[in-house]
Design an enzyme around this catalytic site. Sequence first.
Site, PDB file in Angstrom:
ATOM      1  N   GLY A  16       0.804  -1.219   0.000  1.00 49.67           N
ATOM      2  CA  GLY A  16       0.000   0.000   0.000  1.00 49.67           C
ATOM      3  C   GLY A  16       0.835   1.265   0.000  1.00 49.67           C
ATOM      4  CG  LEU A  92      -7.596  -8.988 -17.062  1.00 52.19           C
ATOM      5  CD1 LEU A  92      -6.284  -8.244 -17.311  1.00 52.19           C
ATOM      6  CD2 LEU A  92      -7.714 -10.168 -18.018  1.00 52.19           C
ATOM      7  CG  HIS A 109       4.148  -2.301 -15.147  1.00 51.78           C
ATOM      8  ND1 HIS A 109       3.669  -3.527 -14.734  1.00 51.78           N
ATOM      9  CD2 HIS A 109       5.303  -2.548 -15.797  1.00 51.78           C
ATOM     10  CE1 HIS A 109       4.504  -4.473 -15.132  1.00 51.78           C
ATOM     11  NE2 HIS A 109       5.506  -3.906 -15.785  1.00 51.78           N
ATOM     12  CG  ASP A 150       1.098  -4.549 -17.289  1.00 49.07           C
ATOM     13  OD1 ASP A 150       0.491  -3.924 -16.407  1.00 49.07           O
ATOM     14  OD2 ASP A 150       1.794  -5.551 -17.055  1.00 49.07           O
ATOM     15  CD  GLU A 179       6.243   1.577  -8.480  1.00 50.99           C
ATOM     16  OE1 GLU A 179       5.085   1.386  -8.086  1.00 50.99           O
ATOM     17  OE2 GLU A 179       7.106   0.676  -8.503  1.00 50.99           O
TER      18      GLU A 179
HETATM   19  C1  GRF Z   1       4.181  -1.428  -7.176  1.00 51.55           C
HETATM   20  O1  GRF Z   1       5.492  -1.736  -7.518  1.00 51.55           O
HETATM   21  C2  GRF Z   1       3.347  -1.201  -8.424  1.00 51.55           C
HETATM   22  O2  GRF Z   1       4.081  -0.668  -9.484  1.00 51.55           O
HETATM   23  C3  GRF Z   1       2.861  -2.574  -8.760  1.00 51.55           C
HETATM   24  O3  GRF Z   1       2.642  -3.201  -7.524  1.00 51.55           O
HETATM   25  C4  GRF Z   1       3.464  -2.602  -6.520  1.00 51.55           C
HETATM   26  C5  GRF Z   1       2.564  -2.169  -5.406  1.00 51.55           C
HETATM   27  O4  GRF Z   1       3.286  -1.690  -4.298  1.00 51.55           O
HETATM   28  N1  GRF Z   1       1.714  -2.519  -9.612  1.00 51.55           N
HETATM   29  P1  GRF Z   1       2.543  -0.945  -3.117  1.00 51.55           P
HETATM   30  O5  GRF Z   1       1.492  -1.901  -2.579  1.00 51.55           O
HETATM   31  O6  GRF Z   1       1.925   0.286  -3.683  1.00 51.55           O
HETATM   32  O7  GRF Z   1       3.599  -0.646  -2.106  1.00 51.55           O
END
Ligand code: GRF
Length: 202
Positions: A16, A92, A109, A150, A179
Amino acid sequence: MERGRVAILVGSKGRGSNMEAIVRASQEPGFPMEVAVVFAPSDTAPAIERAQSLGVPVVVLPSEPEAFAQSLLREMAERNVDLLCLAGYMRLIPASVVEALRGRILNIHPALLPKFGGKGMYGMRVHEAVLAAGETESGATVHFVNERYDEGDILIQRRVPVLPNDTPETLAARVLEQEHRAYPEAIRIWWERYGKGRKASL
Ligand code: GRF
């Protein structure tokens, strides 16, 4: 000024951390959207506690796909949500949800799509594949969600270098930092481009 409303769907095992980054960004003055709800696909998702401690309401969705789709769409409508952000959700999204919310679902991603995406490309596997391919850069991609893993249109990417001594873990940490910047930035862009003009008709 009226703010838009975001829902975040976390993963059943996810930390999270992206959810938290979005919630914290939304609490900054001037951010155009607020987090209305966090959806969890299971009541054991670690992100639930994190969301609760941030003061965000959590709804646990049923796991059967048809019931999942119905509850998700009902909650989105009842809570007047404009945008759904997937953050760590691995499965999905049912076609009925994609259809109903076309252009209003984003995912993050941990690589530079279209490379290193698709079914089975998640978690550490992504970073292992990037290193195995000898890439000199990687990064984070926020993209629209469609019926395939994706493959939706890309909204933004943030790049990081791959360093000579990187392990999947060190690369993952460098990407994760980006991210956490990319998702709030993508939400701002989405709101400016697609959200605010449509608010009245959503
Ligand atoms: C992240 O690396 C995101 O890119 C991928 O899943 C992971 C989730 O991490 N889709 P978090 O739960 O937000 O820490």
